[in-house]
Design a protein around this motif. Structure first.
Motif, PDB file in Angstrom:
ATOM      1  N   ASP A 126       0.824  -1.199   0.000  1.00 40.33           N
ATOM      2  CA  ASP A 126       0.000   0.000   0.000  1.00 40.33           C
ATOM      3  C   ASP A 126       0.864   1.257   0.000  1.00 40.33           C
ATOM      4  O   ASP A 126       2.094   1.188  -0.136  1.00 40.33           O
ATOM      5  CB  ASP A 126      -0.978  -0.015   1.181  1.00 40.33           C
ATOM      6  CG  ASP A 126      -0.267   0.015   2.536  1.00 40.33           C
ATOM      7  OD1 ASP A 126       0.954   0.294   2.580  1.00 40.33           O
ATOM      8  OD2 ASP A 126      -0.928  -0.247   3.548  1.00 40.33           O
ATOM      9  N   GLY A 127       0.225   2.420   0.177  1.00 35.17           N
ATOM     10  CA  GLY A 127       0.954   3.682   0.146  1.00 35.17           C
ATOM     11  C   GLY A 127       1.881   3.877   1.320  1.00 35.17           C
ATOM     12  O   GLY A 127       2.744   4.769   1.292  1.00 35.17           O
ATOM     13  N   ILE A 131       3.152  -4.407   3.251  1.00 32.60           N
ATOM     14  CA  ILE A 131       2.630  -5.499   2.438  1.00 32.60           C
ATOM     15  C   ILE A 131       1.231  -5.858   2.918  1.00 32.60           C
ATOM     16  O   ILE A 131       1.033  -6.294   4.055  1.00 32.60           O
ATOM     17  CB  ILE A 131       3.570  -6.713   2.498  1.00 32.60           C
ATOM     18  CG1 ILE A 131       4.927  -6.327   1.885  1.00 32.60           C
ATOM     19  CG2 ILE A 131       2.973  -7.905   1.761  1.00 32.60           C
ATOM     20  CD1 ILE A 131       6.010  -7.340   2.098  1.00 32.60           C
ATOM     21  N   VAL A 132       0.261  -5.669   2.036  1.00 31.05           N
ATOM     22  CA  VAL A 132      -1.132  -5.938   2.353  1.00 31.05           C
ATOM     23  C   VAL A 132      -1.424  -7.430   2.256  1.00 31.05           C
ATOM     24  O   VAL A 132      -2.135  -7.994   3.094  1.00 31.05           O
ATOM     25  CB  VAL A 132      -2.058  -5.151   1.403  1.00 31.05           C
ATOM     26  CG1 VAL A 132      -3.518  -5.473   1.680  1.00 31.05           C
ATOM     27  CG2 VAL A 132      -1.804  -3.649   1.523  1.00 31.05           C
ATOM     28  N   PRO A 149       3.738  -9.817  11.861  1.00 29.10           N
ATOM     29  CA  PRO A 149       2.403  -9.237  11.961  1.00 29.10           C
ATOM     30  C   PRO A 149       2.157  -8.266  10.810  1.00 29.10           C
ATOM     31  O   PRO A 149       3.098  -7.674  10.265  1.00 29.10           O
ATOM     32  CB  PRO A 149       2.428  -8.501  13.309  1.00 29.10           C
ATOM     33  CG  PRO A 149       3.533  -9.164  14.076  1.00 29.10           C
ATOM     34  CD  PRO A 149       4.548  -9.596  13.068  1.00 29.10           C
ATOM     35  N   ARG A 150       0.915  -8.062  10.469  1.00 29.56           N
ATOM     36  CA  ARG A 150       0.528  -7.257   9.301  1.00 29.56           C
ATOM     37  C   ARG A 150       1.228  -5.892   9.266  1.00 29.56           C
ATOM     38  O   ARG A 150       1.786  -5.501   8.256  1.00 29.56           O
ATOM     39  CB  ARG A 150      -1.005  -7.091   9.314  1.00 29.56           C
ATOM     40  CG  ARG A 150      -1.549  -5.946   8.475  1.00 29.56           C
ATOM     41  CD  ARG A 150      -1.490  -6.244   6.977  1.00 29.56           C
ATOM     42  NE  ARG A 150      -2.159  -5.198   6.239  1.00 29.56           N
ATOM     43  CZ  ARG A 150      -1.611  -4.030   5.910  1.00 29.56           C
ATOM     44  NH1 ARG A 150      -0.368  -3.750   6.273  1.00 29.56           N
ATOM     45  NH2 ARG A 150      -2.283  -3.127   5.225  1.00 29.56           N
ATOM     46  N   ASN A 154       6.939  -4.775   6.120  1.00 33.77           N
ATOM     47  CA  ASN A 154       7.386  -3.658   5.303  1.00 33.77           C
ATOM     48  C   ASN A 154       8.754  -4.027   4.747  1.00 33.77           C
ATOM     49  O   ASN A 154       9.698  -4.261   5.509  1.00 33.77           O
ATOM     50  CB  ASN A 154       7.467  -2.390   6.158  1.00 33.77           C
ATOM     51  CG  ASN A 154       7.851  -1.162   5.364  1.00 33.77           C
ATOM     52  OD1 ASN A 154       8.920  -1.112   4.764  1.00 33.77           O
ATOM     53  ND2 ASN A 154       6.980  -0.165   5.353  1.00 33.77           N
ATOM     54  N   MET A 155       8.871  -4.089   3.428  1.00 30.43           N
ATOM     55  CA  MET A 155      10.115  -4.532   2.792  1.00 30.43           C
ATOM     56  C   MET A 155      11.282  -3.600   3.093  1.00 30.43           C
ATOM     57  O   MET A 155      12.423  -4.043   3.206  1.00 30.43           O
ATOM     58  CB  MET A 155       9.925  -4.657   1.279  1.00 30.43           C
ATOM     59  CG  MET A 155       9.396  -6.000   0.820  1.00 30.43           C
ATOM     60  SD  MET A 155      10.622  -7.318   1.067  1.00 30.43           S
ATOM     61  CE  MET A 155       9.879  -8.635   0.131  1.00 30.43           C
ATOM     62  N   VAL A 156      11.001  -2.308   3.209  1.00 33.28           N
ATOM     63  CA  VAL A 156      12.079  -1.355   3.508  1.00 33.28           C
ATOM     64  C   VAL A 156      12.636  -1.627   4.901  1.00 33.28           C
ATOM     65  O   VAL A 156      13.855  -1.759   5.093  1.00 33.28           O
ATOM     66  CB  VAL A 156      11.570   0.093   3.401  1.00 33.28           C
ATOM     67  CG1 VAL A 156      12.713   1.064   3.637  1.00 33.28           C
ATOM     68  CG2 VAL A 156      10.911   0.349   2.055  1.00 33.28           C
TER      69      VAL A 156
END
Length: 287
Positions: A126-127, A131-132, A149-150, A154-156
């Motif tokens: 998402d923005g 990762i959704v 966890p959701r 985050n790939m970064v």
């Protein structure tokens, strides 16, 4: 904030150029005491006064006109992504939107497309660069991040802060720098997005490399390319990737990996998918 960021960006790009690169007489490069171009040289190339350009770098010039920004883009030899970034920082980017934090959900049809790709690892972000959702093969390819966890997927963040990422990305530094550049674009596009602001602050404190890379003010936006990935079961893979943005959900992006047909990487992806489908296979993150 925007004016300071604009000044920092101009200064960083000016420092990255030499007189020879932009066709200035060689003698102007003799006895230089600053890295890159002088302020006056950039001002002359852009057709503005040295005093005005100095105020721009110092964040004291107000909002520059589109004509000035175009002239500066040419003077500093900016590519298309850097040019868009310059306009965004100046607050004059056409159609610029600051949507704040995102909490996007996948439409059922988009989720169906994602899950139907059984031979290509794929995920949607998402923005917030979070990762959704990812398909089954993506979760097998990146089990460490898939198990998070959701809000931590985050790939970064994972690439820069998780030591295991350095083992997964065969070209870790190149990939990590690319993610820093993507983050800088996202931060400029969404200056009121607190999740992105918090991520930048966390990386400043916890990543040894991030502060220096962030200060370079590099930006780019790749929609396709190659990445080399090491998997603990099937070994090294060289995968192509494409990034798609759905018209119906412009705040989302789907990244799809694919192996060249007939390549060893294609065979290893098949092996990974087969391993994951076995009843005795451990779930991602349980190893």
């Amino acid at each position: 904030m925007a004016n300071k960021e604009l000044g920092d960006f101009l200064r960083a790009r000016r420092a990255g150029l030499t007189p020879e690169e932009i066709g200035l007489p060689v003698e102007l490069g003799a006895g230089r005491r600053v890295a890159g171009l002088r302020r006056g040289e950039v001002a002359r190339l852009a057709g503005v006064s040295a005093e005005y350009y100095t105020r721009l770098e110092q964040g004291r010039a107000g909002q520059p006109s589109e004509q000035v920004l175009l002239a500066l883009s040419d003077a500093l030899r900016l590519d298309d992504v850097e040019r868009r970034h310059l306009f965004t920082l100046a607050g004059t980017a056409s159609g610029m939107r600051d949507r704040g934090e995102h909490s996007a959900r996948l439409r059922p049809a988009m989720r169906q497309v994602l899950e139907s790709m059984d031979s290509c690892p794929a995920y949607v972000r998402d923005g917030n660069l979070e990762i959704v959702a990812g398909n089954a093969l993506w979760a097998l390819l990146f089990p460490d991040i898939a198990a998070l966890p959701r809000r931590e997927r985050n790939m970064v963040r994972w690439t820069l802060l998780d030591p295991r990422a350095r083992l997964v990305w065969c070209d870790w530094e190149r990939v990590a720098r690319d993610y820093v550049h993507v983050l800088r674009l996202a931060a400029a596009d969404q200056p009121r997005n607190q999740r992105i602001t918090n991520l930048i602050g966390e990386l400043m404190v916890r990543s040894p490399e991030f502060p220096a890379w962030w200060s370079e003010h590099r930006v780019h936006e790749r929609s396709a390319g190659r990445k080399r990935i090491h998997h603990h079961i099937v070994g090294d893979l060289e995968l192509q990737f494409e990034i798609f943005t759905p018209v119906a959900d412009p705040s989302l992006s789907m990244l799809v990996y694919a192996a060249p047909p007939g390549s060893p990487s294609e065979e290893r992806l098949r092996l990974l998918a087969s391993w994951g489908s076995e009843p005795t296979a451990a779930a991602p993150g349980e190893r």
